[in-house]
Design a protein around this motif. Sequence first.
Motif, PDB file in Angstrom:
ATOM      1  N   ASP A 106       0.849  -1.200  -0.035  1.00  0.00           N
ATOM      2  CA  ASP A 106       0.039   0.092   0.225  1.00  0.00           C
ATOM      3  C   ASP A 106       0.783   1.016   0.085  1.00  0.00           C
ATOM      4  OD1 ASP A 106      -1.951   1.697   0.014  1.00  0.00           O
ATOM      5  OD2 ASP A 106      -2.725   1.112   2.194  1.00  0.00           O
ATOM      6  N   PHE A 107       0.470   2.421  -0.358  1.00  0.00           N
ATOM      7  CA  PHE A 107       0.736   3.632  -0.223  1.00  0.00           C
ATOM      8  C   PHE A 107       1.226   3.904   1.305  1.00  0.00           C
ATOM      9  CE2 PHE A 107      -1.999   4.481  -3.875  1.00  0.00           C
ATOM     10  CZ  PHE A 107      -1.150   4.611  -4.771  1.00  0.00           C
ATOM     11  N   THR A 108       2.162   4.570   1.495  1.00  0.00           N
ATOM     12  CA  THR A 108       2.967   4.962   2.754  1.00  0.00           C
ATOM     13  C   THR A 108       2.126   6.142   3.190  1.00  0.00           C
ATOM     14  OG1 THR A 108       4.709   5.922   2.005  1.00  0.00           O
ATOM     15  CG2 THR A 108       5.280   3.954   2.534  1.00  0.00           C
ATOM     16  N   LEU A 109       1.616   7.076   2.274  1.00  0.00           N
ATOM     17  CA  LEU A 109       1.058   8.375   2.583  1.00  0.00           C
ATOM     18  C   LEU A 109       0.097   8.729   1.285  1.00  0.00           C
ATOM     19  CD1 LEU A 109       2.109  11.649   4.389  1.00  0.00           C
ATOM     20  CD2 LEU A 109       1.388  11.592   1.998  1.00  0.00           C
ATOM     21  N   THR A 110      -1.078   9.066   1.851  1.00  0.00           N
ATOM     22  CA  THR A 110      -1.858   9.763   0.593  1.00  0.00           C
ATOM     23  C   THR A 110      -2.547  11.083   1.470  1.00  0.00           C
ATOM     24  OG1 THR A 110      -3.805   8.478   1.213  1.00  0.00           O
ATOM     25  CG2 THR A 110      -2.656   7.636  -0.470  1.00  0.00           C
ATOM     26  N   GLU A 111      -2.526  11.970   0.659  1.00  0.00           N
ATOM     27  CA  GLU A 111      -2.755  13.445   1.241  1.00  0.00           C
ATOM     28  C   GLU A 111      -3.757  14.258   0.129  1.00  0.00           C
ATOM     29  OE1 GLU A 111      -3.377  15.968   4.185  1.00  0.00           O
ATOM     30  OE2 GLU A 111      -2.121  14.219   4.550  1.00  0.00           O
ATOM     31  N   THR A 112      -4.607  14.993   0.481  1.00  0.00           N
ATOM     32  CA  THR A 112      -5.368  15.606  -0.320  1.00  0.00           C
ATOM     33  C   THR A 112      -5.378  17.424   0.137  1.00  0.00           C
ATOM     34  OG1 THR A 112      -7.067  14.153  -0.811  1.00  0.00           O
ATOM     35  CG2 THR A 112      -7.725  16.133  -1.432  1.00  0.00           C
ATOM     36  N   VAL A 113      -4.604  17.981  -0.619  1.00  0.00           N
ATOM     37  CA  VAL A 113      -4.684  19.549  -0.272  1.00  0.00           C
ATOM     38  C   VAL A 113      -5.665  20.391  -1.200  1.00  0.00           C
ATOM     39  CG1 VAL A 113      -3.083  21.414   0.088  1.00  0.00           C
ATOM     40  CG2 VAL A 113      -2.085  18.907   0.706  1.00  0.00           C
ATOM     41  N   LEU A 114      -6.349  20.744  -0.715  1.00  0.00           N
ATOM     42  CA  LEU A 114      -7.289  21.786  -1.665  1.00  0.00           C
ATOM     43  C   LEU A 114      -6.924  23.153  -1.617  1.00  0.00           C
ATOM     44  CD1 LEU A 114     -10.707  20.524  -0.267  1.00  0.00           C
ATOM     45  CD2 LEU A 114      -9.234  19.433  -2.224  1.00  0.00           C
ATOM     46  N   ILE A 115      -6.345  23.660  -2.688  1.00  0.00           N
ATOM     47  CA  ILE A 115      -5.730  24.815  -2.718  1.00  0.00           C
ATOM     48  C   ILE A 115      -6.558  25.730  -3.492  1.00  0.00           C
ATOM     49  CG2 ILE A 115      -3.873  26.213  -4.297  1.00  0.00           C
ATOM     50  CD1 ILE A 115      -2.201  23.568  -4.499  1.00  0.00           C
ATOM     51  N   GLY A 116      -7.000  26.794  -2.603  1.00  0.00           N
ATOM     52  CA  GLY A 116      -8.083  27.691  -2.961  1.00  0.00           C
ATOM     53  C   GLY A 116      -9.408  27.533  -2.149  1.00  0.00           C
ATOM     54  N   ALA A 117      -9.319  26.658  -0.986  1.00  0.00           N
ATOM     55  CA  ALA A 117     -10.294  26.279  -0.117  1.00  0.00           C
ATOM     56  C   ALA A 117      -9.938  26.700   1.345  1.00  0.00           C
ATOM     57  CB  ALA A 117     -10.790  24.899  -0.326  1.00  0.00           C
ATOM     58  N   GLU A 118      -8.680  27.211   1.313  1.00  0.00           N
ATOM     59  CA  GLU A 118      -8.418  27.650   2.895  1.00  0.00           C
ATOM     60  C   GLU A 118      -7.909  26.598   3.451  1.00  0.00           C
ATOM     61  OE1 GLU A 118      -9.770  31.105   4.607  1.00  0.00           O
ATOM     62  OE2 GLU A 118      -9.881  32.142   2.702  1.00  0.00           O
TER      63      GLU A 118
ATOM     64  N   LEU B 188       0.943  22.963   1.406  1.00  0.00           N
ATOM     65  CA  LEU B 188       0.955  23.959   0.341  1.00  0.00           C
ATOM     66  C   LEU B 188       2.291  25.059   0.726  1.00  0.00           C
ATOM     67  CD1 LEU B 188       0.092  25.505  -2.105  1.00  0.00           C
ATOM     68  CD2 LEU B 188      -1.574  26.516  -0.813  1.00  0.00           C
ATOM     69  N   ASP B 189       2.256  25.082   2.025  1.00  0.00           N
ATOM     70  CA  ASP B 189       3.190  26.210   2.846  1.00  0.00           C
ATOM     71  C   ASP B 189       4.593  25.248   3.463  1.00  0.00           C
ATOM     72  OD1 ASP B 189       4.414  28.439   3.396  1.00  0.00           O
ATOM     73  OD2 ASP B 189       3.268  28.953   5.068  1.00  0.00           O
ATOM     74  N   SER B 190       5.110  24.482   2.519  1.00  0.00           N
ATOM     75  CA  SER B 190       6.121  23.729   3.068  1.00  0.00           C
ATOM     76  C   SER B 190       7.380  24.488   3.550  1.00  0.00           C
ATOM     77  CB  SER B 190       6.597  22.562   2.018  1.00  0.00           C
ATOM     78  OG  SER B 190       7.049  23.188   1.071  1.00  0.00           O
ATOM     79  N   ALA B 191       7.619  25.821   3.095  1.00  0.00           N
ATOM     80  CA  ALA B 191       8.592  26.621   3.642  1.00  0.00           C
ATOM     81  C   ALA B 191       8.172  27.477   4.797  1.00  0.00           C
ATOM     82  CB  ALA B 191       9.136  27.448   2.543  1.00  0.00           C
ATOM     83  N   ALA B 192       6.867  27.250   5.378  1.00  0.00           N
ATOM     84  CA  ALA B 192       6.419  28.130   6.338  1.00  0.00           C
ATOM     85  C   ALA B 192       6.779  29.659   6.414  1.00  0.00           C
ATOM     86  CB  ALA B 192       7.065  27.639   7.853  1.00  0.00           C
ATOM     87  N   LYS B 193       6.306  30.123   4.986  1.00  0.00           N
ATOM     88  CA  LYS B 193       6.517  31.579   4.717  1.00  0.00           C
ATOM     89  C   LYS B 193       5.267  32.123   5.380  1.00  0.00           C
ATOM     90  CE  LYS B 193      10.422  31.920   2.661  1.00  0.00           C
ATOM     91  NZ  LYS B 193      11.490  32.731   3.127  1.00  0.00           N
TER      92      LYS B 193
ATOM     93  N   SER C  75      -5.220  25.608   4.366  1.00  0.00           N
ATOM     94  CA  SER C  75      -3.629  25.663   5.003  1.00  0.00           C
ATOM     95  C   SER C  75      -4.229  26.349   6.444  1.00  0.00           C
ATOM     96  CB  SER C  75      -2.826  26.765   4.457  1.00  0.00           C
ATOM     97  OG  SER C  75      -2.459  26.054   3.359  1.00  0.00           O
ATOM     98  N   PHE C  76      -5.423  26.896   6.729  1.00  0.00           N
ATOM     99  CA  PHE C  76      -5.829  27.683   7.871  1.00  0.00           C
ATOM    100  C   PHE C  76      -6.749  26.532   8.684  1.00  0.00           C
ATOM    101  CE2 PHE C  76      -5.292  30.794   4.763  1.00  0.00           C
ATOM    102  CZ  PHE C  76      -4.690  31.900   5.173  1.00  0.00           C
ATOM    103  N   GLY C  77      -6.809  25.485   8.417  1.00  0.00           N
ATOM    104  CA  GLY C  77      -7.757  24.667   9.314  1.00  0.00           C
ATOM    105  C   GLY C  77      -8.758  25.212   9.899  1.00  0.00           C
ATOM    106  N   ALA C  78      -9.341  25.375  11.116  1.00  0.00           N
ATOM    107  CA  ALA C  78     -10.525  25.840  11.725  1.00  0.00           C
ATOM    108  C   ALA C  78     -10.910  27.257  11.442  1.00  0.00           C
ATOM    109  CB  ALA C  78     -10.742  25.392  12.999  1.00  0.00           C
ATOM    110  N   HIS C  79      -9.432  28.058  11.030  1.00  0.00           N
ATOM    111  CA  HIS C  79      -9.756  29.299  10.862  1.00  0.00           C
ATOM    112  C   HIS C  79     -10.063  29.771   9.460  1.00  0.00           C
ATOM    113  CE1 HIS C  79      -7.869  29.255  14.880  1.00  0.00           C
ATOM    114  NE2 HIS C  79      -6.934  28.614  14.409  1.00  0.00           N
TER     115      HIS C  79
END
Length: 580
Positions: free
Chosen positions: A363-375, A575-580, A377-381
């Motif tokens: 199996d895959f060791t990781l699967t991840e879905t990142v929705l760019i444009g749906a905020e 999306l912000d892997s450089a923590a900018k 990166s902000f979690g509950a905020h």
Amino acid sequence: MAVNSGVDKVVRIGGATASLADSALSVPQLIAGGNLDYLVFDYLAEGSMGIFGRMQVADPSAGFGSYFLTMHVGPHLEDIAKRGVKIVANAGGVNPSGLAAALEKMIVEKGLDLKVAYVEGDDLRSRADELRADGHRDMFIDAEFPDNIVSANAYLGAFPIAAALNKGADIIITGRVVDSAVVLGPLIHEFGWGEGDLDLLASGTLAGHLLECGAQVTGGTFTDWRDVPDWENIGYPIGECHADGSIIVTKPPNTGGLVTIGTVSEQILYEVSDPADYIVADVRCDFSNLKLEQIAKDRVRVSGAKGRMPTDTYKACITFDGGWRAVAYQPIIGEDAAEKARRQAQALFGRARTLLKANGLPDFTLTETVLIGAEHSFGAHGIPGGGRELICKLVADHPDQQGAGIFAAEQWTGITAMSVGTSINLATSVTPMTGVFLFLINKQGVTPTMTIDGVTHEVHATQGDPASEHMPDIPSTKPAISQEGDVSVDLVKLAWVRSGDKGHLFNVAAIARRPEYLPYLQASLTPDTIGEWYRHLGPDGKPPHVDSFHAPGLKAVNFVVHEALTGGINASTALDSAAK
């Protein structure tokens, strides 16, 4: 070239690059308008070491920053020689001698008289079995020593660079040194600082920290970005360095950007954990009570760094082969775009797993879905609801290239078999994964060398004090604040804020715009509130562990957020892997 002499001697250093692929415009700008003694280049980060390591696996003669030859220095060698500007760069990556040889060939072809030196001794790859047997573990996440090593390097100090300058070098190439060493080395040489001049070594380290990230100190990534003029011609930094350790940060005339207490303060705290105990190879630095003065437009004087005995260890970084990653970027447009994207991602991962089983693969060791444009990166905020167009970033990690390739191929079925509004894929890639492992190694087991004129010299490195203890955190002073008539105020109105990645963690600093705002920042921003804000980045949905530190001289509070950037810049799916 600047003419410096006597007690008024000033060493002018230009900071040309913040990464291995920084702008081609910085060098001609600084050479033409900087009146420089030195031009320095920072090419290396944890991510770039992995890149250079893989380059050398493919070609043993490679493994260094080729842009140094083709873009940054090579095209300007005649002008550099004419003006007498000396060059210091850690562009050697995992092969400093290879870059030095290529550079010397170019110098001969151009008919120039420039002496090249290179610094080595940082490469630990040949000692991997020994280090593994010693039981080293990751200093941040306590992981075991890895297999399949791509690069392994100790972070050397500045004295080998000074030794090369003492021997008459015009251009010094290094491998992995601490970033600030490219500036501290010239200052040790110019001012005759020694191992015991701890406050001066800390001041020179601060100068290096200010200049090493290029235009970040002259308005790049500044909180008040609207106030920064002329990004098209942003000025790259010049440090006017004095024998007392003070530095005036400025930039070439008639360039864009700006140098203010705000831009300089942000850079001081960029990628710093405890400002009172910033540890490098040559000294432990205390930046907590610095003095910053805006002495003229685009001129900020910085002074007040303190130093103490260095540790008896070097920081070391290993990058290693972590399998393969497939990434696909799918545009999804229309009503309920985020809901459609999540369902589509789940279905595509499921289809790919069916194919893995059919091919006898794990199996895959990781699967991840990142929705760019749906905020995302902000979690509950994030703002609820999302938009009607987004990019669905799909990530699938697998131990084998074939397994990652299966997902990269199968994800194309989304455009015809799944969600309405799925458009042509923007990009799909299958690339090797690079992990990062950070640890400490005793200095006695590492021998820095400097080679010039074909002769290699061992360079005595500061051994440090094994009994050197951690500097105590500066306690937060929280004067009574009236609760009557309190109002909510956006943080940006009270503070400049700067963040940056460092391995598996990142820091975020809040710098009071006015001294009277600091108590409110200290009362509102605590480890608990910061951890809760970044809950969506923590392990298993829990708030990440947060450390807090204080820098009274900067009117700032600094937070280190642990376990929130899993895998570091190389492997994070964010999306912000450089923590900018």
